[in-house]
Design an enzyme around this catalytic site. Structure first.
Site, mmCIF file in Angstrom:
data_model
loop_
_atom_site.group_PDB
_atom_site.id
_atom_site.type_symbol
_atom_site.label_atom_id
_atom_site.label_comp_id
_atom_site.label_asym_id
_atom_site.label_seq_id
_atom_site.Cartn_x
_atom_site.Cartn_y
_atom_site.Cartn_z
ATOM 1 N N THR A 240 31.186 -12.269 60.502
ATOM 2 C CA THR A 240 32.018 -11.454 59.607
ATOM 3 C C THR A 240 33.424 -11.294 60.194
ATOM 4 O O THR A 240 34.426 -11.471 59.482
ATOM 5 C CB THR A 240 31.352 -10.070 59.398
ATOM 6 O OG1 THR A 240 30.093 -10.291 58.751
ATOM 7 C CG2 THR A 240 32.207 -9.149 58.556
ATOM 8 N N ASN B 49 24.461 -19.487 51.678
ATOM 9 C CA ASN B 49 23.428 -18.724 52.384
ATOM 10 C C ASN B 49 22.216 -18.371 51.539
ATOM 11 O O ASN B 49 21.165 -18.060 52.071
ATOM 12 C CB ASN B 49 24.021 -17.433 52.962
ATOM 13 C CG ASN B 49 24.771 -16.623 51.935
ATOM 14 O OD1 ASN B 49 25.648 -17.139 51.247
ATOM 15 N ND2 ASN B 49 24.444 -15.355 51.809
ATOM 16 N N GLN C 112 26.067 -20.669 58.100
ATOM 17 C CA GLN C 112 24.723 -21.178 57.765
ATOM 18 C C GLN C 112 24.569 -22.679 58.019
ATOM 19 O O GLN C 112 23.465 -23.203 57.873
ATOM 20 C CB GLN C 112 24.374 -20.878 56.294
ATOM 21 C CG GLN C 112 24.239 -19.408 55.965
ATOM 22 C CD GLN C 112 23.001 -18.746 56.577
ATOM 23 O OE1 GLN C 112 22.089 -19.415 57.074
ATOM 24 N NE2 GLN C 112 22.961 -17.431 56.532
ATOM 25 N N CYS D 175 22.221 -9.274 52.951
ATOM 26 C CA CYS D 175 23.336 -8.338 52.787
ATOM 27 C C CYS D 175 23.421 -7.794 51.374
ATOM 28 O O CYS D 175 24.243 -6.950 51.083
ATOM 29 C CB CYS D 175 24.650 -9.032 53.121
ATOM 30 S SG CYS D 175 24.541 -10.053 54.558
HETATM 31 N N1 PLP Z 1 28.760 -16.150 56.349
HETATM 32 C C1 PLP Z 1 27.560 -16.520 55.896
HETATM 33 C C2 PLP Z 1 27.446 -17.739 55.031
HETATM 34 C C3 PLP Z 1 26.418 -15.781 56.215
HETATM 35 O O1 PLP Z 1 25.228 -16.140 55.749
HETATM 36 C C4 PLP Z 1 26.570 -14.628 57.041
HETATM 37 C C5 PLP Z 1 25.399 -13.785 57.369
HETATM 38 O O2 PLP Z 1 24.384 -13.819 56.715
HETATM 39 C C6 PLP Z 1 27.847 -14.306 57.507
HETATM 40 C C7 PLP Z 1 28.917 -15.088 57.147
HETATM 41 C C8 PLP Z 1 28.071 -13.129 58.378
HETATM 42 O O3 PLP Z 1 27.657 -13.384 59.691
HETATM 43 P P1 PLP Z 1 27.342 -12.169 60.698
HETATM 44 O O4 PLP Z 1 26.022 -11.602 60.284
HETATM 45 O O5 PLP Z 1 27.310 -12.799 62.044
HETATM 46 O O6 PLP Z 1 28.451 -11.198 60.544
#
Ligand code: PLP
Length: 376
Positions: A71, A150, A180, A323
């Site tokens: 993120t 994702n 992913q 999420c």
């Molecule tokens: N981008 C994608 C495609 C994701 O699937 C995720 C988490 O599920 C993230 C970003 C965020 O990653 P993080 O959980 O390390 O913040």
């Protein structure tokens, strides 16, 4: 039996990752910015870890910046690129089914007056290059797309976008959210002309609390997280050394992308074959999805109900992305699936340690779910 099929939400840390983290916590716990020898040892480990991650991407170590998670990598890349290039244009091109850590940045930029073009996926979850070709122009300063979706696992044409940017005389930087895709498919950012690329440790059998941003040589972005100037000022904050060491150890363990991919294709084919024998199951992932993700709908059973039922039997999957708790999946909505299919969708996400026996158990529980839940 316990079956963990939620590997796109997070993965179980591998033994090597746990061992490295414990070693750092117990012994080399210094701050890499400290100038005494404990600090020096930590900084050596930091740079060794950076090299391992850089190697896995076939890039120079100086192009890899540690962040706390995917993120933060995405936010740093997007706001950093836009703030660096805002005088050159006002347009940003992305897709309509990005992860919230990209989509919400786009909402903010749109509120701030940028023109944000969100390309829609087709019903199978794919986006063609033609859509990017039509959207990217001389005013476009950023193109941001995920490598692998994702929720459904579709692979986006991230490797073809740089050519379009150049052909269309656009000053845009290319950001790829590879959270992913990293170590599941072979992504070489330099070869693909990617300027900025985000990855995350906890999706690859390391720990939560560390990620990285690749920044191509010569690309300048404005730092978004300000502070003590760590990571060359790109992402300030004391580096999470136990997590970073674990990240590098997991990368070492997962180097052989191809043989794992082969195993995953076999598991994926078996899973789909058995699922399609059950009346009421439909598959939402496209044919070209990575074998690690299979999005399905269980006709007539709301997602939350099936996730809870499966959990009560020791099977862990998710309703859409982890999420999007309680919200209708924006990914499946963008793919224009019927509301019934969206509301009964479940994401099964596999990893290399999963087995056919686990799939057999999962199938048995799905059959039971149809019998027991449709009775009520
Ligand atoms: N981008 C994608 C495609 C994701 O699937 C995720 C988490 O599920 C993230 C970003 C965020 O990653 P993080 O959980 O390390 O913040």
């Amino acid at each position: 039996m316990q079956v963990y099929f939620d590997n796109s939400a997070t993965t179980k840390p591998c033994e090597a990752a746990v061992k490295s983290a414990l070693e750092v916590m117990n012994e080399e716990f210094g701050n890499p910015s400290s100038i005494h020898s404990k600090g020096y040892n930590a900084s050596q480990l930091l740079e060794k870890s950076r090299s391992i991650i850089a190697d896995s991407l076939s890039v120079d170590a100086f192009a890899v910046y540690f962040t706390p998670c995917g993120t933060v990598s995405n936010n740093t890349a997007i706001f950093g690129a836009v703030n660096a290039l805002r005088r050159r244009g006002n347009k940003i091109v992305t897709t309509a089914f990005e992860h919230p850590s990209v989509a919400k940045c786009m909402d903010k930029l749109s509120e701030d007056g940028f023109e944000v073009v969100r390309i829609m996926p087709d019903e199978s979850g794919n986006i063609s290059c033609e859509e990017f070709e039509n959207a990217i122009d001389e005013k476009t300063i950023l193109v941001s797309l995920m490598a692998v979706n994702n929720e459904v696992g579709s692979v986006l044409p991230f490797d073809k976008i740089k050519k379009i940017i150049k052909r269309n005389n656009s000053p845009a930087l290319l950001h790829v959210d590879a959270v992913q895709g990293y170590l599941k498919i072979d992504i070489k950012p330099q070869k693909c002309g990617i300027d900025l690329m985000s990855i995350s440790a906890h999706k690859i059998h390391a720990l939560k609390g560390s990620g990285a941003l690749y920044i191509a040589k010569g690309v300048r972005i404005k730092p978004y997280v300000l502070g003590g100037g760590q990571e060359n000022g790109i992402c300030s904050g004391t580096q999470a050394m136990p997590n970073i060491a674990a990240f590098a150890s997991a990368v070492n363990e997962l180097r052989d992308i191809d043989s794992r991919y082969q195993k995953m294709c076999e598991l994926n084919a078996y899973l789909k074959q058995e699922l399609l024998k059950i009346d009421g199951v439909s598959i939402n992932s496209p044919e070209n999805a990575i074998p690690y993700i299979v999005n399905i709908s269980l006709n007539g059973i709301p997602s939350q109900v099936s996730v809870n039922y499966l959990s009560s039997k020791g099977v862990y999957v998710s309703a859409g992305s982890a999420c999007s708790k309680g919200h209708r999946s924006e990914v499946l909505t963008a793919m224009k699936l019927s509301p019934e299919r969206i509301d009964s969708a479940v994401r099964v996400s596999l990893c290399y340690t999963n087995t056919k026996e686990e799939i057999d158990y999962f199938i048995q529980i799905i059959k039971k779910a149809f019998l027991e839940l449709s009775k009520k």
